[in-house]
Design a protein around this motif. Structure first.
Motif, PDB file in Angstrom:
ATOM      1  N   ASP A  28       0.845  -1.194   0.000  1.00  0.00           N
ATOM      2  CA  ASP A  28       0.000   0.000   0.000  1.00  0.00           C
ATOM      3  C   ASP A  28       0.883   1.248   0.000  1.00  0.00           C
ATOM      4  O   ASP A  28       2.090   1.183   0.232  1.00  0.00           O
ATOM      5  CB  ASP A  28      -0.977  -0.011   1.180  1.00  0.00           C
ATOM      6  N   ALA A  29       0.278   2.374  -0.260  1.00  0.00           N
ATOM      7  CA  ALA A  29       1.020   3.630  -0.429  1.00  0.00           C
ATOM      8  C   ALA A  29       1.865   3.978   0.790  1.00  0.00           C
ATOM      9  O   ALA A  29       2.960   4.526   0.649  1.00  0.00           O
ATOM     10  CB  ALA A  29       0.051   4.761  -0.740  1.00  0.00           C
ATOM     11  N   ALA A  30       1.400   3.659   1.979  1.00  0.00           N
ATOM     12  CA  ALA A  30       2.141   4.000   3.191  1.00  0.00           C
ATOM     13  C   ALA A  30       3.444   3.205   3.305  1.00  0.00           C
ATOM     14  O   ALA A  30       4.441   3.699   3.829  1.00  0.00           O
ATOM     15  CB  ALA A  30       1.272   3.765   4.422  1.00  0.00           C
ATOM     16  N   ALA A  31       3.452   1.978   2.812  1.00  0.00           N
ATOM     17  CA  ALA A  31       4.633   1.125   2.921  1.00  0.00           C
ATOM     18  C   ALA A  31       5.613   1.315   1.764  1.00  0.00           C
ATOM     19  O   ALA A  31       6.757   0.874   1.830  1.00  0.00           O
ATOM     20  CB  ALA A  31       4.210  -0.333   2.992  1.00  0.00           C
ATOM     21  N   LEU A  32       5.169   1.985   0.720  1.00  0.00           N
ATOM     22  CA  LEU A  32       5.978   2.099  -0.486  1.00  0.00           C
ATOM     23  C   LEU A  32       7.335   2.774  -0.284  1.00  0.00           C
ATOM     24  O   LEU A  32       8.352   2.253  -0.755  1.00  0.00           O
ATOM     25  CB  LEU A  32       5.183   2.822  -1.571  1.00  0.00           C
ATOM     26  N   PRO A  33       7.416   3.911   0.403  1.00  0.00           N
ATOM     27  CA  PRO A  33       8.729   4.559   0.538  1.00  0.00           C
ATOM     28  C   PRO A  33       9.785   3.659   1.182  1.00  0.00           C
ATOM     29  O   PRO A  33      10.920   3.592   0.709  1.00  0.00           O
ATOM     30  CB  PRO A  33       8.440   5.784   1.404  1.00  0.00           C
ATOM     31  N   GLU A  34       9.405   2.938   2.226  1.00  0.00           N
ATOM     32  CA  GLU A  34      10.362   2.046   2.871  1.00  0.00           C
ATOM     33  C   GLU A  34      10.750   0.902   1.938  1.00  0.00           C
ATOM     34  O   GLU A  34      11.916   0.529   1.848  1.00  0.00           O
ATOM     35  CB  GLU A  34       9.779   1.484   4.164  1.00  0.00           C
TER      36      GLU A  34
ATOM     37  N   ALA B  45      17.260   0.165 -12.295  1.00  0.00           N
ATOM     38  CA  ALA B  45      17.154   1.454 -11.602  1.00  0.00           C
ATOM     39  C   ALA B  45      16.311   2.425 -12.422  1.00  0.00           C
ATOM     40  O   ALA B  45      15.471   3.148 -11.874  1.00  0.00           O
ATOM     41  CB  ALA B  45      18.545   2.033 -11.340  1.00  0.00           C
ATOM     42  N   GLU B  46      16.510   2.422 -13.731  1.00  0.00           N
ATOM     43  CA  GLU B  46      15.704   3.282 -14.602  1.00  0.00           C
ATOM     44  C   GLU B  46      14.245   2.864 -14.610  1.00  0.00           C
ATOM     45  O   GLU B  46      13.341   3.705 -14.586  1.00  0.00           O
ATOM     46  CB  GLU B  46      16.252   3.258 -16.033  1.00  0.00           C
ATOM     47  N   LEU B  47      14.011   1.570 -14.636  1.00  0.00           N
ATOM     48  CA  LEU B  47      12.648   1.054 -14.609  1.00  0.00           C
ATOM     49  C   LEU B  47      11.922   1.492 -13.334  1.00  0.00           C
ATOM     50  O   LEU B  47      10.777   1.944 -13.386  1.00  0.00           O
ATOM     51  CB  LEU B  47      12.660  -0.472 -14.715  1.00  0.00           C
ATOM     52  N   VAL B  48      12.597   1.392 -12.203  1.00  0.00           N
ATOM     53  CA  VAL B  48      12.000   1.817 -10.931  1.00  0.00           C
ATOM     54  C   VAL B  48      11.725   3.317 -10.963  1.00  0.00           C
ATOM     55  O   VAL B  48      10.662   3.775 -10.534  1.00  0.00           O
ATOM     56  CB  VAL B  48      12.901   1.430  -9.740  1.00  0.00           C
ATOM     57  N   ALA B  49      12.661   4.091 -11.485  1.00  0.00           N
ATOM     58  CA  ALA B  49      12.468   5.547 -11.551  1.00  0.00           C
ATOM     59  C   ALA B  49      11.267   5.901 -12.426  1.00  0.00           C
ATOM     60  O   ALA B  49      10.455   6.758 -12.053  1.00  0.00           O
ATOM     61  CB  ALA B  49      13.733   6.224 -12.078  1.00  0.00           C
ATOM     62  N   HIS B  50      11.143   5.249 -13.566  1.00  0.00           N
ATOM     63  CA  HIS B  50      10.007   5.530 -14.443  1.00  0.00           C
ATOM     64  C   HIS B  50       8.690   5.023 -13.841  1.00  0.00           C
ATOM     65  O   HIS B  50       7.638   5.620 -14.075  1.00  0.00           O
ATOM     66  CB  HIS B  50      10.221   4.914 -15.830  1.00  0.00           C
ATOM     67  N   SER B  51       8.764   3.955 -13.065  1.00  0.00           N
ATOM     68  CA  SER B  51       7.560   3.402 -12.446  1.00  0.00           C
ATOM     69  C   SER B  51       7.083   4.240 -11.259  1.00  0.00           C
ATOM     70  O   SER B  51       5.881   4.287 -10.976  1.00  0.00           O
ATOM     71  CB  SER B  51       7.823   1.964 -11.975  1.00  0.00           C
ATOM     72  N   PHE B  52       8.007   4.865 -10.564  1.00  0.00           N
ATOM     73  CA  PHE B  52       7.685   5.702  -9.395  1.00  0.00           C
ATOM     74  C   PHE B  52       8.392   7.041  -9.571  1.00  0.00           C
ATOM     75  O   PHE B  52       9.346   7.362  -8.861  1.00  0.00           O
ATOM     76  CB  PHE B  52       8.125   5.002  -8.103  1.00  0.00           C
ATOM     77  N   PRO B  53       7.925   7.852 -10.535  1.00  0.00           N
ATOM     78  CA  PRO B  53       8.652   9.057 -10.942  1.00  0.00           C
ATOM     79  C   PRO B  53       8.632  10.203  -9.938  1.00  0.00           C
ATOM     80  O   PRO B  53       9.396  11.156 -10.096  1.00  0.00           O
ATOM     81  CB  PRO B  53       7.948   9.469 -12.244  1.00  0.00           C
TER      82      PRO B  53
END
Length: 176
Positions: free
Chosen positions: A25-31, A67-75
């Protein structure tokens, strides 16, 4: 062999524990993203400074791609762009980091003519995208340090004052 065994054990643990594969969920995403970035960065480092004594540039390329894929997925996460910038910039030097015997070539002695200018440019674009989000972090600062080195035509042309300033900022954010 050791890595393959670790993967097998991890898969067994996941199955035995009934761990579901799901987007947090959104709350757990940053960690979780922080952990993902850490693993990607570790994979990149393993490609060049391997614990097995071998170099696997393909693993480095895969880590940079991921790393690029993650950046584009969570811009909207600046550190995602920071990692993408760092790995693109570092990977631009991949062909000049080691000599024919496999020994590390110090940055000052690398043939800058062999650096991948397109990857350096992509690293700068990712770094600019991270900076636009105005949430500086350690990966962005490491990427900025790598970018300053990448912009210098020679070791002597390096903007050492900027390097020192970036390291001082990095020390404030991440004293490790």
């Amino acid at each position: 062999a050791a890595l393959a065994q670790r993967i097998v054990r991890a898969k067994r643990k996941i199955v035995a524990s009934g761990i579901a594969l799901e987007v947090p969920d959104a709350a757990a995403l940053p960690e979780r993203l922080s952990d993902v970035r850490t693993v990607i960065y570790a994979c990149y480092n393993e490609a060049f400074v391997s614990t097995t004594g071998t170099q696997d540039r393909a693993l480095g390329a895969d880590a940079a791609w991921l790393a690029e894929l993650v950046a584009h997925s969570f811009p909207d996460d600046a550190e995602n762009w920071g990692l993408a910038a760092l790995l693109a910039t570092q990977h631009a030097r991949a062909t000049s980091r080691f000599d024919k015997a496999g020994d590390l070539v110090p940055l000052r002695d690398q043939d800058r003519g062999r650096w991948d200018t397109a990857l350096l440019a992509r690293g700068r674009q990712h770094l600019e995208r991270a900076a636009a989000l105005r949430r500086p972090g350690p990966l962005q600062l490491q990427a900025a340090i790598a970018a300053v080195h990448g912009e210098a035509a020679t070791w002597a042309d390096t903007d050492w004052a900027q390097i020192v300033g970036l390291y001082e900022a990095l020390l404030r954010i991440d004293p490790s």
